[in-house]
Scaffold this motif. Structure first.
Motif, PDB file in Angstrom:
ATOM      1  N   ASP A  59       0.826  -1.216   0.000  1.00  0.00           N
ATOM      2  CA  ASP A  59       0.000   0.000   0.000  1.00  0.00           C
ATOM      3  C   ASP A  59       0.856   1.261   0.000  1.00  0.00           C
ATOM      4  O   ASP A  59       0.469   2.282  -0.581  1.00  0.00           O
ATOM      5  N   SER A  60       2.009   1.222   0.673  1.00  0.00           N
ATOM      6  CA  SER A  60       2.866   2.414   0.750  1.00  0.00           C
ATOM      7  C   SER A  60       3.908   2.467  -0.360  1.00  0.00           C
ATOM      8  O   SER A  60       4.562   3.489  -0.548  1.00  0.00           O
ATOM      9  N   ALA A  61       4.102   1.342  -1.084  1.00  0.00           N
ATOM     10  CA  ALA A  61       5.139   1.235  -2.130  1.00  0.00           C
ATOM     11  C   ALA A  61       6.546   1.389  -1.550  1.00  0.00           C
ATOM     12  O   ALA A  61       7.480   1.783  -2.263  1.00  0.00           O
ATOM     13  N   LEU A  62       6.728   1.087  -0.269  1.00  0.00           N
ATOM     14  CA  LEU A  62       8.043   1.158   0.373  1.00  0.00           C
ATOM     15  C   LEU A  62       8.815  -0.128   0.118  1.00  0.00           C
ATOM     16  O   LEU A  62       8.266  -1.220   0.235  1.00  0.00           O
ATOM     17  N   GLU A  63      10.084  -0.006  -0.243  1.00  0.00           N
ATOM     18  CA  GLU A  63      10.906  -1.194  -0.443  1.00  0.00           C
ATOM     19  C   GLU A  63      11.098  -1.906   0.887  1.00  0.00           C
ATOM     20  O   GLU A  63      11.307  -1.275   1.936  1.00  0.00           O
ATOM     21  N   PRO A  64      11.016  -3.249   0.917  1.00  0.00           N
ATOM     22  CA  PRO A  64      11.118  -4.003   2.172  1.00  0.00           C
ATOM     23  C   PRO A  64      12.390  -3.721   2.963  1.00  0.00           C
ATOM     24  O   PRO A  64      12.374  -3.786   4.192  1.00  0.00           O
ATOM     25  N   ARG A  65      13.516  -3.406   2.285  1.00  0.00           N
ATOM     26  CA  ARG A  65      14.774  -3.223   3.013  1.00  0.00           C
ATOM     27  C   ARG A  65      14.752  -1.983   3.896  1.00  0.00           C
ATOM     28  O   ARG A  65      15.609  -1.818   4.746  1.00  0.00           O
ATOM     29  N   TYR A  66      13.768  -1.101   3.675  1.00  0.00           N
ATOM     30  CA  TYR A  66      13.664   0.100   4.497  1.00  0.00           C
ATOM     31  C   TYR A  66      12.693  -0.074   5.665  1.00  0.00           C
ATOM     32  O   TYR A  66      12.266   0.906   6.270  1.00  0.00           O
ATOM     33  N   LEU A  67      12.330  -1.330   5.966  1.00  0.00           N
ATOM     34  CA  LEU A  67      11.485  -1.622   7.117  1.00  0.00           C
ATOM     35  C   LEU A  67      12.212  -2.611   8.011  1.00  0.00           C
ATOM     36  O   LEU A  67      12.625  -3.684   7.568  1.00  0.00           O
ATOM     37  N   HIS A  68      12.414  -2.232   9.287  1.00  0.00           N
ATOM     38  CA  HIS A  68      12.992  -3.119  10.291  1.00  0.00           C
ATOM     39  C   HIS A  68      11.934  -3.400  11.364  1.00  0.00           C
ATOM     40  O   HIS A  68      11.287  -2.465  11.852  1.00  0.00           O
ATOM     41  N   LEU A  69      11.797  -4.670  11.722  1.00  0.00           N
ATOM     42  CA  LEU A  69      10.844  -5.059  12.762  1.00  0.00           C
ATOM     43  C   LEU A  69      11.604  -5.466  14.014  1.00  0.00           C
ATOM     44  O   LEU A  69      12.563  -6.237  13.937  1.00  0.00           O
ATOM     45  N   GLU A  70      11.181  -4.963  15.191  1.00  0.00           N
ATOM     46  CA  GLU A  70      11.843  -5.266  16.459  1.00  0.00           C
ATOM     47  C   GLU A  70      10.968  -6.220  17.271  1.00  0.00           C
ATOM     48  O   GLU A  70       9.791  -5.926  17.522  1.00  0.00           O
ATOM     49  N   ILE A  71      11.567  -7.363  17.689  1.00  0.00           N
ATOM     50  CA  ILE A  71      10.847  -8.430  18.381  1.00  0.00           C
ATOM     51  C   ILE A  71      11.621  -8.782  19.633  1.00  0.00           C
ATOM     52  O   ILE A  71      12.861  -8.860  19.614  1.00  0.00           O
ATOM     53  N   THR A  72      10.926  -9.027  20.750  1.00  0.00           N
ATOM     54  CA  THR A  72      11.619  -9.346  22.005  1.00  0.00           C
ATOM     55  C   THR A  72      12.004 -10.818  22.057  1.00  0.00           C
ATOM     56  O   THR A  72      11.462 -11.649  21.331  1.00  0.00           O
ATOM     57  N   GLU A  73      12.980 -11.105  22.965  1.00  0.00           N
ATOM     58  CA  GLU A  73      13.426 -12.485  23.138  1.00  0.00           C
ATOM     59  C   GLU A  73      12.277 -13.394  23.567  1.00  0.00           C
ATOM     60  O   GLU A  73      12.137 -14.515  23.058  1.00  0.00           O
ATOM     61  N   SER A  74      11.473 -12.937  24.524  1.00  0.00           N
ATOM     62  CA  SER A  74      10.425 -13.799  25.062  1.00  0.00           C
ATOM     63  C   SER A  74       9.426 -14.192  23.988  1.00  0.00           C
ATOM     64  O   SER A  74       8.878 -15.298  24.009  1.00  0.00           O
ATOM     65  N   MET A  75       9.188 -13.324  23.019  1.00  0.00           N
ATOM     66  CA  MET A  75       8.234 -13.627  21.974  1.00  0.00           C
ATOM     67  C   MET A  75       8.707 -14.769  21.094  1.00  0.00           C
ATOM     68  O   MET A  75       7.952 -15.699  20.794  1.00  0.00           O
ATOM     69  N   ILE A  76       9.964 -14.744  20.687  1.00  0.00           N
ATOM     70  CA  ILE A  76      10.426 -15.772  19.749  1.00  0.00           C
ATOM     71  C   ILE A  76      10.739 -17.081  20.462  1.00  0.00           C
ATOM     72  O   ILE A  76      10.765 -18.137  19.839  1.00  0.00           O
TER      73      ILE A  76
END
Length: 1001
Positions: free
Chosen positions: A859-876
């Motif tokens: 929807d935003s036409a943003l290239e995937p490499r410009y998106l970083h996702l932050e996930i905690t240790e407990s979640m994974i």
């Protein structure tokens, strides 16, 4: 409506003229007069209304009533009022006669009626933009209003329109309500309605169905006033005979009502009548003195004859009207037929039965509605009638309704013969027997199924003689016992069954004349048997008939069902995980405890436990691990429970302890402290050691509530207060805590509307390359501007969003907004750097997480490499295999993932290397004291070295001082973020910094 003249009436008029002339010449007869009070509606022009100029009653019915009174020699006083009030006055005896009332079956129970003198045409009025109405079906579902007490109300109720029917105090109000759009239609007198539409200026009104319905009306009196009614009926006949009625009709209604019967040549008869009357008057004057006594005597005889003739005519009309009323209102469908088999009359039931209107049926023949296969039978009966063999008969046949559906009817026909004995016309009555026919068909199918069942079902049909020997044995179920049909004939029943004592008992009961059912086991199979005595005509029992059904599988299923029912009953009152009483049983015991405390004057306390941070355990270790923790917690709590107390799992990680017979409420604190000490001891599961704690709220009876719900609510409010104060605490309920709970509820309600009201916004914090000071990224952080007030800090609403599940739609909004904003900056020529977005535990567990990320990027036409996702240790670590699969999909899309708050959880290095991640973020708790605490420094250096060895990027969070910056730079930490470089700010404030960087990352 029109006056009806017959040739015979001409002669009667001549005689009456002579009679009245003689009366004029004779001395007046002394007669006591009485004023008759006649009532009618005051807004029913031109029939009955109050003249606006004189204020006096006026109209056709008013003048007709006065004319009838004059004809009969009594005074008439007309009193007009709204229709429903007029009927009430008649019922109370305040009126003697109502000048015109339509007949209905209900009204005939209350009033007596004269022969009718008026036919009122009713029409449907609606706004001009309304469609025309052809039949009553066109009114279905519409809003209808009628005059209260009017016959139109009774008519529409009989037709099934009572649900959408409203009542107005008058026809005028009904017309106004339709004109103003409050209702769709009204059914009123056509002439009265047209008068009011014109006089009130209701230009948007018109008739949409006319003439729609005719009502026959006459004078009406209360039951028991037969003499008064007879005089009015006699007077009505007089004014109809002497021309007064026709004159009044022409004055008020001539040319207004639609003509239904062609008018006779009234002018010609009038001239003849006038001429003959004049001649008779002259003759009567010449013969007066010589024939006076004879004329008086003859006049008296003629008066008796005229009255008798009028009574006969009135009786005939009443008989015809009564027949029509019975014909129309009977519960059966009725019709009359011509000798050609065409309908000449049909009642409403017949129309309803066949689905055609009366007008449609009168254009049809019997064959048109007869089922094709039954027409020949109908013709055969008619041929028998024509041959003189039959005159009345009945039979059953099928009819075809207008809709095409087929119905059954029981037809009874009586043919009326002419003078020559030929069929002239017929009267037929049809009873709807469709349901009976359907029932017969169902019975036939049931019998057929029964025969099939007997031949194929697992049953045995058998018979015994009086000595207990088999005389018959048939049925497929014999094979389940290894027997063949008839194989046991001649053998004793006692040899077949193992339990001889029981069988002897059954045989004795059946031979004694008792019919009963019993269940037995025979050769490993379970049978349910109906034992019936076999009797002869004298009543003597000669043997036994038995029907045995193999119910082995059913018996086994019933056994399992009983077990399941017992289990269900248990689950209705006990928690299946901890085996503690659930909230249903708690409420029951709590109510009993309150009742007992009221009787004895004792006290009780309620402790509400909520485990602290239990959600973290569930999210990190999984629900199965969390369930084991709950069971251990339940055991620890149960160890402090007395026999008289009740410990209940209230739901989730919440427990309630009911303490009864509390003599000193201050002792509750000691009990709570003991429970806290026991609860917080080390708990070990799967080589993991942790220390569970709970927030506890306490309420007591009767101070904090006089019912169970109030006590639970108070304890829960106190528990939430303990959580707000730092957890692992207990709090006694205080009245002012309700305001805190209310504020929390209001905050939650406002948070639920925050997205819709566009109150959420994103601030961005820069991420810096420590060696060069270059901006290399930014983290999107959510903020909430509640209403028009200040920003609400994240720690005040993020935990609530997690608890309520609102974090999922909020997280999706953050993801989509951050991607759209980053793409907007890039399109303006700003630095092309990635934006980091935090993913919550609930989001990470959503099955559509990958699809949601993909949709935000598309929807935003943003290239995937410009998106970083932050996930905690407990979640994974909660579900390692599922986490690896999700991270792998995101990596294949080109999206980078990093572990946030690294070092605060318990991730395994053996699993860490399997995760497709690109960076580690050092938690700010290690950075805060990194220059003064050797342990924090060692941890930070270790994480930097670990990441370098695994070829991962490292971002240090919470960098606030130059000393921290120098330490990290010295030990090779690539990137950092914190207040030293910039606080989180709105997009417009970080944009100058972002657009001043021209290098591409």
């Amino acid at each position: 409506m029109k006056a009806h003249w017959f040739p015979g009436r001409l002669l009667r008029s001549l005689v009456l003229s002579s009679f009245f002339l003689l009366l004029l010449a004779s001395p007046p007869l002394a007669e006591s007069t009485r004023t008759i009070l006649v009532g009618g509606p005051d807004n029913f022009p031109p029939y009955s209304f109050v003249d606006p100029a004189s204020g006096e009653p006026s109209g056709f019915h008013v003048e007709l009533a006065r004319a009838v009174g004059a004809a009969m020699g009594f005074d008439v006083e007309v009193r007009l009022a709204p229709w429903h009030q007029t009927r009430q006055r008649l019922d109370k005896g305040e009126l003697d006669v109502i000048q015109m009332m339509s007949r209905t079956a209900e009204r005939e129970l209350l009033y007596d009626f004269s022969p009718h003198h008026t036919i009122v045409n009713y029409a449907i009025f609606a706004r001009r933009d309304s469609p025309s109405v052809q039949t009553l079906a066109d009114l279905s579902g519409k809003r209808i209003v009628v005059n209260r007490g009017d016959v139109s109300h009774d008519y529409l109720v009989q037709q099934g329109f009572d649900e959408n029917l409203a009542l107005a105090p008058s026809q005028v109000e009904a017309l106004k309500l339709v004109a103003d759009g409050h209702y769709d239609f009204t059914l009123v007198s056509r002439l009265s309605g047209l008068h009011w539409v014109h006089s009130l200026g209701l230009d948007n009104m018109r008739t949409v169905g006319e003439p729609f319905w005719d009502q026959y009306g006459g004078f009406a009196v209360k039951k028991g006033e037969e003499e008064l009614l007879a005089r009015f009926s006699e007077g009505l006949a007089i004014v109809k005979g002497d021309g007064t009625y026709q004159a009044l009709y022409d004055k008020w209604l001539g040319g207004l009502e639609p003509s239904r019967v062609p008018m006779r040549d009234l002018v010609r008869y009038g001239i003849i009548l006038l001429a003959v009357g004049l001649g008779l008057t002259i003759l009567a004057a010449l013969w007066f003195w010589t024939l006076r006594k004879q004329v008086r005597a003859r006049t008296q005889d003629l008066r008796h004859e005229v009255q008798e003739h009028r009574r006969t005519e009135a009786a005939l009309k009443q008989s015809e009207e009564r027949f029509r009323l019975i014909f129309d209102s009977t519960g059966a469908a009725m019709n009359t037929l011509t000798k050609d088999g065409c309908f000449s009359m049909v009642n409403p039931r017949m129309s309803s039965f066949l689905g055609y209107s009366e007008e449609e049926l009168l254009q049809m023949a019997v064959d048109d509605v007869t089922y094709p296969a039954d027409r020949e039978m109908t013709h055969l009966f008619y041929e028998q009638v024509k041959a003189g063999h039959l005159q009345a008969f009945d039979y059953e046949k099928r009819f075809v309704r207008k809709s095409g559906s087929v119905v059954w009817g029981h037809v009874t026909v009586v043919w009326i013969l002419d003078d020559e004995g030929h069929p002239d016309h017929a009267i037929a009555m049809v009873q709807d027997i469709t349901d009976r026919k359907h029932a017969e068909e169902l019975l036939r199918q049931s019998e057929e199924r029964f025969r099939t069942t007997v031949n194929n079902a697992p049953i045995i049909l058998w018979a015994l003689d009086a000595d207990g020997f088999f005389t018959m044995s048939e049925g497929r179920a014999l094979a389940s016992m290894g027997l063949k049909p008839g194989e046991v004939v001649g053998q004793s029943v006692f040899d077949l069954y193992g339990d001889v004592h029981q069988i002897r008992h059954y045989v004795s009961r059946a031979l004694g004349g008792e019919e009963f059912s019993a269940r037995n086991e025979v050769k490993g199979r379970i049978f349910e048997t109906l034992w019936s005595p076999q009797k002869i005509s004298t009543g003597k029992v000669m043997g036994i008939i038995g029907l045995s059904t193999d119910v082995t599988e059913r018996a086994q299923a019933e056994s399992r069902l009983r077990e399941n029912q017992e289990r269900l009953n248990y689950l209705s009152y006990y928690d299946p995980l901890t085996h503690l009483p659930n909230r249903v049983l708690l409420h029951d015991r709590l109510q009993h405890a309150i009742d007992r405390a009221r009787r004895t004057g004792s006290k009780l306390a309620l402790l509400f436990f909520d485990l602290d941070r239990f959600k973290t355990i569930n999210d990190s270790m999984g629900h199965a691990f969390g369930d084991r923790v709950l069971c251990k917690v339940a055991l620890r709590l149960e160890s402090h429970t007395r026999r008289a107390d009740t410990l209940s799992r209230f739901g989730g990680d919440k427990f309630i302890l009911l303490l009864e017979d509390i003599t000193d409420i201050h002792k509750v604190s000691e009990i709570v402290q003991q429970i806290q000490f026991s609860l917080t001891r080390e708990m070990a599961l799967d080589d993991l050691q942790f220390y569970p704690t709970a927030s506890i709220g306490i309420s007591h009876f009767p101070e904090n509530g006089d019912d169970g719900d109030s006590l639970i609510m108070a304890a829960e409010v106190a528990m939430y207060r303990a959580k707000e104060l730092g957890r692992n605490l207990y709090q006694f309920y205080m009245p002012d805590m309700d305001s805190h709970a209310r504020d929390r509820l209001i905050l939650e309600a406002d948070l639920r509307n925050a997205l819709e009201r566009e109150e959420l916004l994103l601030h961005y914090q820069p991420q810096i390359e420590l060696q060069s000071g270059t901006l290399v990224g930014m983290e999107a952080l959510i903020r909430w501007r509640r209403g028009k007030g200040d920003l609400v800090p994240p720690y005040s609403f993020i935990p609530m969003a997690e608890d309520t599940g609102l974090i999922v739609p909020i997280g999706e909004w953050v993801l989509r907004t951050a991607c759209r904003q980053n793409k907007l900056w890039q399109d303006r020529g700003c630095a092309r750097v990635p934006v980091s977005v935090n993913i919550s535990a609930r989001q990470f567990r959503q099955r559509d997480l990958v699809d949601m990320v993909k949709k935000a990027l598309e929807d935003s036409a943003l290239e995937p490499r410009y998106l970083h996702l932050e996930i905690t240790e407990s979640m994974i670590m909660a579900d390692i295999n599922a986490s690896i699969a999700i991270l792998q999909e995101l990596a294949e899309m080109g999206v980078h993932c990093s572990i946030d708050d690294f070092g605060t959880g318990y991730s395994s290095l053996s699993y860490l290397k399997r995760f497709p991640i690109s960076a580690l973020k050092i938690d700010q708790s290690f950075i805060r004291d990194v220059t003064v605490d050797a342990n924090d420094a060692s941890i930070a250096i270790s994480i930097i070295g670990l990441a370098r060895g695994m070829n991962l990027n490292v971002v240090a969070e919470g960098v606030e001082t130059e000393e921290q910056f120098d330490f990290l730079k010295k030990h090779g930490c690539p990137q950092g973020q914190g207040y030293l470089f910039g606080r989180p700010v709105p997009p417009e404030e970080i944009e100058p910094c972002l657009c001043g960087v021209r290098s591409e990352v």
